[in-house]
Motif scaffolding. Structure first.
Motif, PDB file in Angstrom:
ATOM      1  N   VAL A 158       0.540  -1.281  -0.294  1.00  0.00           N
ATOM      2  CA  VAL A 158      -0.342   0.131   0.264  1.00  0.00           C
ATOM      3  C   VAL A 158       0.713   0.831  -0.005  1.00  0.00           C
ATOM      4  N   HIS A 159       0.291   2.321  -0.435  1.00  0.00           N
ATOM      5  CA  HIS A 159       1.402   3.581  -0.484  1.00  0.00           C
ATOM      6  C   HIS A 159       1.332   4.189   1.632  1.00  0.00           C
ATOM      7  N   ARG A 160       2.589   4.891   1.239  1.00  0.00           N
ATOM      8  CA  ARG A 160       3.200   5.168   2.385  1.00  0.00           C
ATOM      9  C   ARG A 160       2.194   6.412   3.613  1.00  0.00           C
ATOM     10  N   ASN A 161       1.073   7.192   2.325  1.00  0.00           N
ATOM     11  CA  ASN A 161       0.315   7.856   3.116  1.00  0.00           C
ATOM     12  C   ASN A 161      -0.687   6.928   3.648  1.00  0.00           C
ATOM     13  N   THR A 162      -1.356   6.002   2.836  1.00  0.00           N
ATOM     14  CA  THR A 162      -2.039   4.832   3.428  1.00  0.00           C
ATOM     15  C   THR A 162      -1.798   4.243   4.974  1.00  0.00           C
ATOM     16  N   VAL A 163      -0.644   3.966   5.210  1.00  0.00           N
ATOM     17  CA  VAL A 163      -0.130   3.483   6.030  1.00  0.00           C
ATOM     18  C   VAL A 163      -0.170   4.526   7.564  1.00  0.00           C
ATOM     19  N   SER A 164       0.431   5.894   7.179  1.00  0.00           N
ATOM     20  CA  SER A 164       0.454   6.786   7.975  1.00  0.00           C
ATOM     21  C   SER A 164      -1.135   7.001   8.613  1.00  0.00           C
ATOM     22  N   TYR A 165      -1.926   7.377   7.349  1.00  0.00           N
ATOM     23  CA  TYR A 165      -3.699   7.599   8.160  1.00  0.00           C
ATOM     24  C   TYR A 165      -3.838   6.303   8.715  1.00  0.00           C
ATOM     25  N   ARG A 166      -3.526   5.045   8.016  1.00  0.00           N
ATOM     26  CA  ARG A 166      -4.505   3.657   9.667  1.00  0.00           C
ATOM     27  C   ARG A 166      -3.347   4.504  10.988  1.00  0.00           C
ATOM     28  N   LEU A 167      -2.263   4.285  10.707  1.00  0.00           N
ATOM     29  CA  LEU A 167      -2.028   4.913  12.180  1.00  0.00           C
ATOM     30  C   LEU A 167      -2.251   5.678  12.864  1.00  0.00           C
ATOM     31  N   GLU A 168      -2.854   6.842  12.296  1.00  0.00           N
ATOM     32  CA  GLU A 168      -3.370   8.286  12.912  1.00  0.00           C
ATOM     33  C   GLU A 168      -4.415   7.442  13.455  1.00  0.00           C
ATOM     34  N   LYS A 169      -5.949   6.901  12.693  1.00  0.00           N
ATOM     35  CA  LYS A 169      -6.668   6.400  13.273  1.00  0.00           C
ATOM     36  C   LYS A 169      -6.400   5.702  14.528  1.00  0.00           C
ATOM     37  N   MET A 170      -5.305   4.472  14.614  1.00  0.00           N
ATOM     38  CA  MET A 170      -5.106   3.934  15.689  1.00  0.00           C
ATOM     39  C   MET A 170      -4.603   4.397  17.130  1.00  0.00           C
ATOM     40  N   SER A 171      -4.515   5.757  16.692  1.00  0.00           N
ATOM     41  CA  SER A 171      -3.541   6.167  17.584  1.00  0.00           C
ATOM     42  C   SER A 171      -4.570   7.034  18.586  1.00  0.00           C
ATOM     43  N   GLU A 172      -5.234   6.996  18.182  1.00  0.00           N
ATOM     44  CA  GLU A 172      -6.472   8.095  18.092  1.00  0.00           C
ATOM     45  C   GLU A 172      -7.692   7.057  19.274  1.00  0.00           C
ATOM     46  N   LEU A 173      -7.735   5.891  18.485  1.00  0.00           N
ATOM     47  CA  LEU A 173      -8.475   5.156  18.940  1.00  0.00           C
ATOM     48  C   LEU A 173      -8.233   4.558  19.816  1.00  0.00           C
ATOM     49  N   LEU A 174      -7.149   3.932  19.957  1.00  0.00           N
ATOM     50  CA  LEU A 174      -6.467   3.298  21.561  1.00  0.00           C
ATOM     51  C   LEU A 174      -5.717   4.055  22.607  1.00  0.00           C
ATOM     52  N   GLY A 175      -5.484   5.898  22.275  1.00  0.00           N
ATOM     53  CA  GLY A 175      -5.212   5.938  23.307  1.00  0.00           C
ATOM     54  C   GLY A 175      -3.775   6.135  23.065  1.00  0.00           C
ATOM     55  N   LEU A 176      -3.012   5.841  22.526  1.00  0.00           N
ATOM     56  CA  LEU A 176      -1.924   5.956  22.602  1.00  0.00           C
ATOM     57  C   LEU A 176      -1.185   6.334  21.109  1.00  0.00           C
ATOM     58  N   ASP A 177       0.462   7.094  22.153  1.00  0.00           N
ATOM     59  CA  ASP A 177       1.176   7.668  20.621  1.00  0.00           C
ATOM     60  C   ASP A 177       2.158   6.655  20.082  1.00  0.00           C
ATOM     61  N   PHE A 178       2.398   6.603  18.790  1.00  0.00           N
ATOM     62  CA  PHE A 178       3.410   5.022  18.627  1.00  0.00           C
ATOM     63  C   PHE A 178       4.942   5.897  18.408  1.00  0.00           C
ATOM     64  N   LYS A 179       5.531   7.577  18.479  1.00  0.00           N
ATOM     65  CA  LYS A 179       6.538   8.297  18.003  1.00  0.00           C
ATOM     66  C   LYS A 179       6.894   7.918  19.812  1.00  0.00           C
ATOM     67  N   LYS A 180       6.409   7.326  21.022  1.00  0.00           N
ATOM     68  CA  LYS A 180       6.805   7.602  22.379  1.00  0.00           C
ATOM     69  C   LYS A 180       7.282   6.024  22.665  1.00  0.00           C
ATOM     70  N   PRO A 181       8.855   6.151  23.114  1.00  0.00           N
ATOM     71  CA  PRO A 181       8.958   4.516  23.338  1.00  0.00           C
ATOM     72  C   PRO A 181       8.375   3.444  23.793  1.00  0.00           C
ATOM     73  N   ASN A 182       7.904   4.429  25.882  1.00  0.00           N
ATOM     74  CA  ASN A 182       7.392   3.458  26.078  1.00  0.00           C
ATOM     75  C   ASN A 182       5.538   2.773  25.625  1.00  0.00           C
ATOM     76  N   ASP A 183       5.237   3.867  24.899  1.00  0.00           N
ATOM     77  CA  ASP A 183       3.550   3.301  24.345  1.00  0.00           C
ATOM     78  C   ASP A 183       4.030   2.328  23.147  1.00  0.00           C
ATOM     79  N   PHE A 184       5.263   2.595  21.603  1.00  0.00           N
ATOM     80  CA  PHE A 184       5.859   1.787  21.600  1.00  0.00           C
ATOM     81  C   PHE A 184       5.627  -0.132  21.592  1.00  0.00           C
ATOM     82  N   MET A 185       6.649   0.163  22.964  1.00  0.00           N
ATOM     83  CA  MET A 185       6.479  -1.266  23.944  1.00  0.00           C
ATOM     84  C   MET A 185       5.293  -2.146  23.958  1.00  0.00           C
TER      85      MET A 185
END
Length: 520
Positions: free
Chosen positions: A480-507
């Motif tokens: 898929v396109h890189r923008n598609t991945v970025s869009y899905r991650l933003e939606k999941m970040s809102e849905l799960l209440g996690l910031d994927f860029k933070k090391p603790n949340d990524f862990m």
């Protein structure tokens, strides 16, 4: 008769003559001799014909003589010999100039000798050379027989046969990779127009001739032998010898394919390694046998790689597939230069590779992935690098553990590394209920949804974690396109209440995805 004009000029009594023009054509092949005194002889001239004359047919016209050598040159004749004294007292300057311009040999024949003397001299030389050549062929046949009867198992049979044939030689495997080459031909020159039909073929280059013969094992073509010969030169008396040599080469190649090119000492080493891994032999015994076999992969830093597959029969790699993989690792140029040692064990095909630098393992993994079948059944499990032979059994256990965990996680990756699966190794004894509780705590909103979008997001999340948070690699894996991945991650970040860029949340995501795989 088959010799060059230069060679013919060294044969008595033609050697008493003089090459007055066309020296550049001295390498032209001389195949036959003709005496002519008829004006229309040119129309019968053939490739390699040499003509002798008294100049009678063009004695009154130098222009006719020039036209004659032009026509003979176009027909690829070997040259023209003129006997002076009867009709011409000297060779016309215009004729010499034209012959030099064409590179067409023009010979002043020695006056004291008749044409028959010249022909008899060349024929006698031909007989002598053929006799010498036949003796040479017989001697080569004897030497080939000795190779067949007394071949030392530690010898390279290809090298032995090449030395007997006295011509540069190359061996190409059935998959199109060069197994042996003692010629100065490049891979591109040898492998032109691959794949080839399984039939004899001569390929004439500018300065050489490639004589290619198929190698058969039963009805199957398992490779090709290529003999590098002088251009336009292959005596019939020796042609059969190349076919005899190819039969021997086919035999040795088939044995190498069956046995993995193992000597007796290598076979013994394989048996001892298996005994050692089953705790039935000492490491000292392994190292002693490895020294006798000339195998030094355990003498310094090394890595173990276990090849196996998920198949119906007890999740074991079938013997036929195992043989094919081993042949590929031993003969394919893309991987054989990694200098690995391979042995069949109960767990699969175990390979031991030296580790010379930090990038060796990554390069090795790339090579294995390039040569392995793309059916996603075959897998290669890497141990962590080991510094001493004392860690050999530990490395083998890591490979087996990697395979075990990958199957538990239902991983379809072909290349597996123990150091990347260690986290699963550490958590394998955590109760499954605790794993499921943690997954629901972190991924609950995604797991509770049955929608297609939620499933796509979960798949994207797994790929994102598996690619260490790299958007580009995740997009390539999912096609898929890189923008598609970025869009899905933003939606999941809102849905799960996690910031994927933070090391603790990524862990947290990494652990949740891992537990999800281990409990699914």
């Amino acid at each position: 008769m088959l010799l060059t004009v230069e060679e013919a000029m060294r044969v008595y009594p033609l050697s008493e003559g003089k090459l007055v023009a066309g020296r550049a054509g001295g390498s032209r092949p001389l195949k036959s001799l003709n005496i002519i005194d008829a004006p229309d002889f040119v129309q019968w001239a053939k490739d390699g014909d040499m003509f002798f004359t008294t100049a009678y047919v063009f004695k009154d016209s130098v222009e006719d003589a020039i036209a004659t050598i032009r026509s003979l040159h176009q027909r690829h004749s070997a040259g023209l010999g003129i006997k002076l004294g009867r009709f011409w007292s000297e060779m016309p300057a215009a004729l010499i100039e034209e012959a030099d311009a064409l590179g067409f040999p023009l010979i002043e024949l020695p006056y004291p000798f008749a044409f028959s003397d010249q022909i008899n001299g060349l024929l006698q030389d031909e007989i002598n050379r053929n006799t010498s050549w036949l003796k040479r062929v017989v001697e080569k046949q004897k030497r080939l027989m000795k190779v067949a009867l007394y071949q030392d198992i530690a010898d390279n049979p290809f090298q032995r046969i090449a030395s007997v044939m006295e011509y540069p030689m190359a061996i190409v495997g059935g998959r199109g990779h060069i197994l042996f080459n003692d010629s100065d031909c490049s891979e591109g020159e040898l492998m032109g127009e691959w794949p080839w039909k399984p039939e004899p073929r001569r390929i004439t280059k500018t300065d050489r001739q490639l004589y290619r013969l198929p190698l058969f094992h039963g009805d199957d073509c398992i490779g090709f032998a290529i003999f590098v010969l002088p251009v336009d030169y292959l005596p019939k008396s020796e042609e059969g010898l190349f076919h005899q040599a190819s039969e021997m080469l086919a035999y040795y190649l088939s044995k190498m394919m069956e046995n993995g090119s193992e000597t007796f000492w290598h076979q013994e080493l394989g048996a001892i390694i298996n005994h050692y891994l089953e705790a039935g032999a000492s490491l000292d015994t392994v190292l002693h046998q490895a020294e006798k076999a000339g195998v030094h992969v355990l003498d310094s830093r090394f890595v173990c790689v276990l090849c196996t597959a998920e198949e119906v029969e007890g999740n074991r790699l079938k013997p036929t597939r195992l043989k094919a993989v081993r042949q590929e690792l031993e003969f394919n140029p893309a991987i054989r230069d990694k200098r690995g040692y391979h042995v069949v064990t109960e767990a699969g095909l175990l390979s031991i590779y030296p580790v010379t630098s930090a990038g060796t393992i990554q390069a090795l993994a790339s090579s294995l992935e390039a040569v392995s079948p793309k059916d996603r059944l075959i897998q290669f499990a890497f141990s962590t690098p080991k510094d001493t032979a004392m860690q050999f059994a530990e490395a083998f256990d890591e490979c087996k553990e990697t395979i075990k965990l990958s199957r538990k996680l239902r991983s379809r990756e072909q290349i597996l590394h123990f150091d990347t699966i260690q986290m699963a190794h550490l958590f394998q004894f955590v109760p499954e209920d605790s794993m499921r509780h943690y997954c629901r705590h972190v991924l609950g909103p995604l797991l509770d949804s049955d929608s297609t979008g939620a499933q796509d997001m979960l798949q994207t999340l797994e790929a994102f974690v598996g690619n260490e948070g790299l958007l580009g690699d995740t997009a390539r894996q999912l096609y898929v396109h890189r923008n598609t991945v970025s869009y899905r991650l933003e939606k999941m970040s809102e849905l799960l209440g996690l910031d994927f860029k933070k090391p603790n949340d990524f862990m947290k995501l990494r652990l949740a995805v891992l537990f999800l795989r281990m409990t699914d």
